[in-house]
Enzyme design. Sequence first.
Site, mmCIF file in Angstrom:
data_model
loop_
_atom_site.group_PDB
_atom_site.id
_atom_site.type_symbol
_atom_site.label_atom_id
_atom_site.label_comp_id
_atom_site.label_asym_id
_atom_site.label_seq_id
_atom_site.Cartn_x
_atom_site.Cartn_y
_atom_site.Cartn_z
ATOM 1 N N LYS A 141 0.833 -1.212 0.000
ATOM 2 C CA LYS A 141 0.000 0.000 0.000
ATOM 3 C C LYS A 141 0.868 1.262 0.000
ATOM 4 O O LYS A 141 0.646 2.178 -0.797
ATOM 5 C CB LYS A 141 -0.896 0.010 1.253
ATOM 6 C CG LYS A 141 -1.533 1.348 1.553
ATOM 7 C CD LYS A 141 -2.379 1.314 2.802
ATOM 8 C CE LYS A 141 -1.656 1.558 4.102
ATOM 9 N NZ LYS A 141 -1.446 2.966 4.473
ATOM 10 N N ASN A 142 1.857 1.306 0.904
ATOM 11 C CA ASN A 142 2.604 2.556 1.070
ATOM 12 C C ASN A 142 3.598 2.810 -0.054
ATOM 13 O O ASN A 142 4.258 3.853 -0.087
ATOM 14 C CB ASN A 142 3.291 2.574 2.443
ATOM 15 C CG ASN A 142 2.273 2.741 3.561
ATOM 16 O OD1 ASN A 142 1.108 3.082 3.300
ATOM 17 N ND2 ASN A 142 2.679 2.497 4.801
ATOM 18 N N CYS A 147 -4.088 12.837 13.187
ATOM 19 C CA CYS A 147 -4.942 11.641 13.179
ATOM 20 C C CYS A 147 -4.689 10.855 14.455
ATOM 21 O O CYS A 147 -4.007 11.342 15.354
ATOM 22 C CB CYS A 147 -4.685 10.792 11.942
ATOM 23 S SG CYS A 147 -3.158 9.892 12.019
ATOM 24 N N ARG A 176 1.099 14.651 12.807
ATOM 25 C CA ARG A 176 1.374 14.463 11.385
ATOM 26 C C ARG A 176 1.615 15.770 10.634
ATOM 27 O O ARG A 176 0.895 16.132 9.703
ATOM 28 C CB ARG A 176 0.257 13.654 10.724
ATOM 29 C CG ARG A 176 -0.229 12.538 11.598
ATOM 30 C CD ARG A 176 -0.101 11.157 11.154
ATOM 31 N NE ARG A 176 0.581 10.718 10.025
ATOM 32 C CZ ARG A 176 0.225 9.629 9.344
ATOM 33 N NH1 ARG A 176 -0.845 8.970 9.678
ATOM 34 N NH2 ARG A 176 0.961 9.215 8.340
ATOM 35 N N ASP A 222 5.029 0.658 12.063
ATOM 36 C CA ASP A 222 3.788 0.048 11.563
ATOM 37 C C ASP A 222 3.635 -1.415 11.981
ATOM 38 O O ASP A 222 2.627 -2.050 11.658
ATOM 39 C CB ASP A 222 3.713 0.176 10.031
ATOM 40 C CG ASP A 222 3.528 1.627 9.593
ATOM 41 O OD1 ASP A 222 3.193 2.469 10.444
ATOM 42 O OD2 ASP A 222 3.731 1.920 8.396
ATOM 43 N N ARG A 243 -8.619 -0.320 4.816
ATOM 44 C CA ARG A 243 -7.732 0.657 4.179
ATOM 45 C C ARG A 243 -6.401 0.019 3.797
ATOM 46 O O ARG A 243 -5.770 0.447 2.835
ATOM 47 C CB ARG A 243 -7.458 1.822 5.127
ATOM 48 C CG ARG A 243 -8.695 2.582 5.520
ATOM 49 C CD ARG A 243 -8.337 3.757 6.358
ATOM 50 N NE ARG A 243 -7.357 4.576 5.631
ATOM 51 C CZ ARG A 243 -6.831 5.681 6.098
ATOM 52 N NH1 ARG A 243 -7.161 6.130 7.273
ATOM 53 N NH2 ARG A 243 -5.966 6.351 5.374
HETATM 54 C C1 EPZ Z 1 4.518 6.935 6.373
HETATM 55 O O1 EPZ Z 1 3.812 8.046 6.930
HETATM 56 C C2 EPZ Z 1 3.541 5.788 6.360
HETATM 57 N N1 EPZ Z 1 2.385 6.148 5.557
HETATM 58 C C3 EPZ Z 1 3.111 5.457 7.786
HETATM 59 O O2 EPZ Z 1 2.314 4.291 7.738
HETATM 60 C C4 EPZ Z 1 4.352 5.149 8.625
HETATM 61 O O3 EPZ Z 1 3.974 4.976 9.984
HETATM 62 C C5 EPZ Z 1 5.360 6.303 8.539
HETATM 63 O O4 EPZ Z 1 5.662 6.595 7.142
HETATM 64 C C6 EPZ Z 1 6.668 6.010 9.246
HETATM 65 O O5 EPZ Z 1 7.249 4.850 8.704
HETATM 66 C C7 EPZ Z 1 2.452 6.051 4.233
HETATM 67 O O6 EPZ Z 1 3.449 5.660 3.657
HETATM 68 C C8 EPZ Z 1 1.219 6.402 3.469
HETATM 69 P P1 EPZ Z 1 6.787 10.365 8.030
HETATM 70 P P2 EPZ Z 1 4.393 9.524 6.765
HETATM 71 O O7 EPZ Z 1 6.641 11.618 7.265
HETATM 72 O O8 EPZ Z 1 5.126 9.620 5.491
HETATM 73 C C9 EPZ Z 1 7.821 13.657 11.358
HETATM 74 C C10 EPZ Z 1 0.421 2.956 8.099
HETATM 75 O O9 EPZ Z 1 -0.033 2.414 9.124
HETATM 76 N N2 EPZ Z 1 7.539 14.656 10.312
HETATM 77 O O10 EPZ Z 1 7.889 9.424 7.697
HETATM 78 O O11 EPZ Z 1 3.279 10.449 7.034
HETATM 79 C C11 EPZ Z 1 6.541 12.965 11.824
HETATM 80 O O12 EPZ Z 1 5.867 13.718 12.813
HETATM 81 C C12 EPZ Z 1 0.926 4.364 8.118
HETATM 82 O O13 EPZ Z 1 0.476 2.379 6.989
HETATM 83 C C13 EPZ Z 1 7.737 15.996 10.582
HETATM 84 O O14 EPZ Z 1 8.147 16.382 11.685
HETATM 85 O O15 EPZ Z 1 5.407 9.565 7.988
HETATM 86 C C14 EPZ Z 1 7.074 11.639 12.336
HETATM 87 O O16 EPZ Z 1 7.526 11.796 13.644
HETATM 88 C C15 EPZ Z 1 0.658 5.064 9.406
HETATM 89 N N3 EPZ Z 1 7.465 16.914 9.600
HETATM 90 C C16 EPZ Z 1 8.280 11.349 11.436
HETATM 91 O O17 EPZ Z 1 8.623 12.611 10.828
HETATM 92 C C17 EPZ Z 1 7.027 16.527 8.361
HETATM 93 O O18 EPZ Z 1 6.844 17.409 7.496
HETATM 94 C C18 EPZ Z 1 8.034 10.340 10.336
HETATM 95 O O19 EPZ Z 1 6.889 10.737 9.561
HETATM 96 C C19 EPZ Z 1 6.836 15.168 8.094
HETATM 97 C C20 EPZ Z 1 7.090 14.232 9.092
#
Ligand code: EPZ
Length: 430
Positions: free
Chosen positions: A22-23, A124, A129, A314, A407
């Site tokens: 999915k991701n 969420c 996020r 995850d 989802r």
């Molecule tokens: C991706 O989310 C995945 N979603 C998430 O999977 C997964 O938990 C996450 O990566 C971490 O591996 C998808 O791929 C669709 P990040 P993403 O940006 O990209 C901080 C699932 O269950 N951050 O890597 O949204 C953030 O707060 C889902 O399938 C900032 O500070 O995650 C977090 O602490 C849930 N500023 C860390 O980085 C930003 O602009 C990682 O977030 C962006 C992120």
Amino acid sequence: MDKIKIIGGNPLFGKIYVSGAKNTALPIICASLLTDEPVTIQNIPFLSDITSLNNLLLQIGTKIDIKEEELNGHLTQTITYHTPQPTSLIAPYDYVRKMRASYYVLGPLLAKYRHVELSLPGGCAIGARPMDIHLTSLEQMGAKIEIKNGYVIADIDERLKGAQISFHSASVGATCNILMAASLAEGTTVIENAAKEPEISDLIDILNAMGAEIEGAGTSTLTIHGVEKLHGVTHKIINDRIEAGSYAVAAAITKGRLELINANPEHLHNPLDILRNMGVSIETTPNSIIVDAQNRTLIGQDIYTDYYPGFPTDLQAQFMALMCVSQGASMVTESIWENRFMHVPELMRMGANINVHGHASAIVRGVDKLSGAPVMSTDLRASFALILAGLVAEGETVVNRVYHLDRGYEKIEEKFRSVGANIQRIKESD
Ligand code: EPZ
């Protein structure tokens, strides 16, 4: 809303076909917006998140052609996306609120069509996020960005400009968005502290096949030499490491034996090592994993979630469910999301012994048995964890709000039933 009912106690035996990731599918579908030629993507899973993203692309003006195809022994979707000329450059609130990864249209639409309006997704169940990294990086590349009425409105005059960018967190989403945007920028972009997840490498593979020039896949420094135009391709996405890891835990927690077909063990080093240390037998080939926990006593292990190749956030909830019925104490630390223990009170209602310390740590002390209960799912992975607990609990567990599962887990009851679980969906109308 549908519910899932499980009668616990059956060890699981047999084969599970792991679906496309999915991701990976979500950013790769949006990468199709970078070209006006058709892009065909194979191995797309049947999931509601994919349907939601398809609906957004339809309203942008993408033509979508869906075919069902047997691939590696199971039914998948091959979808062709073709956007010769978008009819809208807006990702409205109603789409983004349903599916946060809609934000992957930001980089491609801005880079190719010089304007985009994206509803901010907001927080969420697992955390705030933020999107600051996506936005400040695009600004560094010359985008003018304004936040108005809950929307990001981004514009550029000509092309985005290559830039030297350093992320404060190794964000998966920002890495994808900036990779896509920089592919069509003028000059070279370097991203420091980029995410290294296999999903990123797959995105780089398709972008390079479309004519992009990206170096450094699998490392934290990515160099993107911008090109003027990208072209159509056919690309098969990788399989879902999180789905594979989730079913690996299902084999372990039920003391069964599952063969996970189409699972790449290279993507799961850390979780498989934890299972081995717990006492589970793991055998691997390049595209399958056999997880055998028959007649084993499982010993709890500590878990610390981290960026890839660390332990994936995850899989945290699913492994916590396993620790609940393993011997001894396990410390579970969540370092990526600030609110990812929503499954804890639900597991405790089933008899688990868990103490949460602050937002980031929990001590799980193994108990002899869990007992079935009605529980509420809060997010995708937490829902799977509750099903795992239900599979070993005495009696009946009913997981409410299963739309979360739909989802991200393809044909979940079908897959579980095929390996011996007593599980059924109760439709809202039943
Ligand atoms: C991706 O989310 C995945 N979603 C998430 O999977 C997964 O938990 C996450 O990566 C971490 O591996 C998808 O791929 C669709 P990040 P993403 O940006 O990209 C901080 C699932 O269950 N951050 O890597 O949204 C953030 O707060 C889902 O399938 C900032 O500070 O995650 C977090 O602490 C849930 N500023 C860390 O980085 C930003 O602009 C990682 O977030 C962006 C992120």
